[in-house]
Design an enzyme around this catalytic site. Structure first.
Site, PDB file in Angstrom:
ATOM      1  N   CYS A  95      43.067  26.206  36.264  1.00  0.00           N
ATOM      2  CA  CYS A  95      41.642  26.256  35.976  1.00  0.00           C
ATOM      3  C   CYS A  95      41.244  24.937  35.325  1.00  0.00           C
ATOM      4  O   CYS A  95      41.946  24.468  34.429  1.00  0.00           O
ATOM      5  CB  CYS A  95      41.350  27.423  35.033  1.00  0.00           C
ATOM      6  SG  CYS A  95      39.613  27.561  34.581  1.00  0.00           S
ATOM      7  N   LEU A  96      40.144  24.356  35.779  1.00  0.00           N
ATOM      8  CA  LEU A  96      39.727  23.062  35.230  1.00  0.00           C
ATOM      9  C   LEU A  96      39.383  23.168  33.743  1.00  0.00           C
ATOM     10  O   LEU A  96      39.380  22.169  33.032  1.00  0.00           O
ATOM     11  CB  LEU A  96      38.524  22.511  36.015  1.00  0.00           C
ATOM     12  CG  LEU A  96      38.812  22.164  37.488  1.00  0.00           C
ATOM     13  CD1 LEU A  96      37.553  21.649  38.164  1.00  0.00           C
ATOM     14  CD2 LEU A  96      39.935  21.155  37.615  1.00  0.00           C
ATOM     15  N   GLN A 125      31.363  26.676  33.210  1.00  0.00           N
ATOM     16  CA  GLN A 125      32.337  25.612  32.951  1.00  0.00           C
ATOM     17  C   GLN A 125      31.679  24.258  32.694  1.00  0.00           C
ATOM     18  O   GLN A 125      32.343  23.319  32.250  1.00  0.00           O
ATOM     19  CB  GLN A 125      33.308  25.467  34.137  1.00  0.00           C
ATOM     20  CG  GLN A 125      34.244  26.647  34.286  1.00  0.00           C
ATOM     21  CD  GLN A 125      35.200  26.438  35.440  1.00  0.00           C
ATOM     22  OE1 GLN A 125      34.877  26.700  36.579  1.00  0.00           O
ATOM     23  NE2 GLN A 125      36.392  25.939  35.140  1.00  0.00           N
ATOM     24  N   HIS A 157      38.300  34.112  41.264  1.00  0.00           N
ATOM     25  CA  HIS A 157      38.477  33.325  40.031  1.00  0.00           C
ATOM     26  C   HIS A 157      37.108  32.860  39.511  1.00  0.00           C
ATOM     27  O   HIS A 157      36.817  32.967  38.313  1.00  0.00           O
ATOM     28  CB  HIS A 157      39.390  32.136  40.356  1.00  0.00           C
ATOM     29  CG  HIS A 157      39.622  31.174  39.234  1.00  0.00           C
ATOM     30  ND1 HIS A 157      40.864  30.934  38.699  1.00  0.00           N
ATOM     31  CD2 HIS A 157      38.767  30.366  38.553  1.00  0.00           C
ATOM     32  CE1 HIS A 157      40.764  30.038  37.727  1.00  0.00           C
ATOM     33  NE2 HIS A 157      39.495  29.668  37.621  1.00  0.00           N
ATOM     34  N   GLU A 158      36.259  32.374  40.414  1.00  0.00           N
ATOM     35  CA  GLU A 158      34.962  31.836  39.993  1.00  0.00           C
ATOM     36  C   GLU A 158      34.016  32.948  39.527  1.00  0.00           C
ATOM     37  O   GLU A 158      33.283  32.776  38.552  1.00  0.00           O
ATOM     38  CB  GLU A 158      34.323  31.018  41.116  1.00  0.00           C
ATOM     39  CG  GLU A 158      35.123  29.807  41.580  1.00  0.00           C
ATOM     40  CD  GLU A 158      35.616  28.908  40.462  1.00  0.00           C
ATOM     41  OE1 GLU A 158      34.927  28.805  39.423  1.00  0.00           O
ATOM     42  OE2 GLU A 158      36.710  28.332  40.604  1.00  0.00           O
ATOM     43  N   HIS A 163      34.647  33.854  36.052  1.00  0.00           N
ATOM     44  CA  HIS A 163      34.039  32.929  35.084  1.00  0.00           C
ATOM     45  C   HIS A 163      32.627  33.383  34.706  1.00  0.00           C
ATOM     46  O   HIS A 163      32.198  33.202  33.568  1.00  0.00           O
ATOM     47  CB  HIS A 163      33.940  31.520  35.671  1.00  0.00           C
ATOM     48  CG  HIS A 163      35.154  30.671  35.441  1.00  0.00           C
ATOM     49  ND1 HIS A 163      35.634  30.389  34.186  1.00  0.00           N
ATOM     50  CD2 HIS A 163      35.981  30.039  36.306  1.00  0.00           C
ATOM     51  CE1 HIS A 163      36.709  29.611  34.298  1.00  0.00           C
ATOM     52  NE2 HIS A 163      36.948  29.390  35.574  1.00  0.00           N
ATOM     53  N   GLY A 186      37.135  24.797  42.859  1.00  0.00           N
ATOM     54  CA  GLY A 186      35.988  25.611  42.479  1.00  0.00           C
ATOM     55  C   GLY A 186      35.553  25.263  41.070  1.00  0.00           C
ATOM     56  O   GLY A 186      36.356  24.785  40.265  1.00  0.00           O
TER      57      GLY A 186
HETATM   58 ZN    ZN Z   1      38.526  28.363  36.351  1.00  0.00          ZN
END
Ligand code: ZN
Length: 185
Positions: A108-109, A55, A150-151, A154, A50
């Site tokens: 998380c990226l 991000q 999670h997204e 963000h 995701g």
């Molecule tokens: Zn993340």
């Protein structure tokens, strides 16, 4: 078009854009579609499941996700916890959560080298607009439900380091500090 999708890249903590409350996307324009396609590309390159618009530096309420069937990170095999192709979720809204709370390690990226246990409801319903401009609703379990929550976090400037269990916080304390330190140089 004001955003050049080719220039977008994944931002990492403590980039301030990750803490902004993103604003709704007014309309599904060519620009929004181009950004979504670039986000999907970046997500695949980074082998993530995701990626939210903040991000990549855009405070827009939008994320992309791809949770393939049989992903080794998947907590359950009960459908619907997987997708056949990457999807885009514009102005997503989560319903009241359902199902038991369960802990799972999340990465998380935007937080490289950090993995922490976050407790979340196991089932979630999400309503969003797709790239075709249509609104749809999905109920998800397992890793997909996890990914959606999670997204959406963000989009409100919330990161896993805010939500992880006390033990995970301690475990990751040095890694978080390291990210903060490398950014200030
Ligand atoms: Zn993340």
């Amino acid at each position: 078009m004001t955003v050049d999708p080719a220039r977008l890249e994944i931002r990492t903590y403590p980039d301030e854009v990750l803490r902004v409350k993103a604003r709704p996307v007014a309309a599904v324009t060519d620009e929004v579609r181009a950004v979504a396609h670039r986000m999907i590309e970046l997500m695949h390159e980074a082998e993530g499941i995701g990626l939210a618009a903040p991000q990549v530096g855009l405070p827009w309420r939008m994320f992309v996700a791809f949770v393939p069937e049989g992903d080794k990170r998947s907590a359950t095999r009960v459908p619907p916890d997987a997708m056949r192709e990457a999807m885009t979720f514009i102005n997503p809204v989560l319903s009241e959560p359902a199902g038991p709370l369960e802990p799972l390690n999340e990465g998380c990226l935007s937080l490289p080298e950090i993995l922490g246990e976050v407790v979340r409801p196991s089932t979630i319903t999400l309503t969003a607009t797709g790239l075709d401009g249509r609104t749809f609703t999905l109920t998800a379990t397992g890793l997909l439900a996890r990914c959606f929550q999670h997204e959406v976090d963000h989009l409100d400037g919330v990161l896993i380091i805010d939500k992880m269990t006390q033990i995970s916080r301690l475990k990751n304390r040095l890694a978080v500090r390291e990210l903060e330190r490398s950014a200030s140089h």
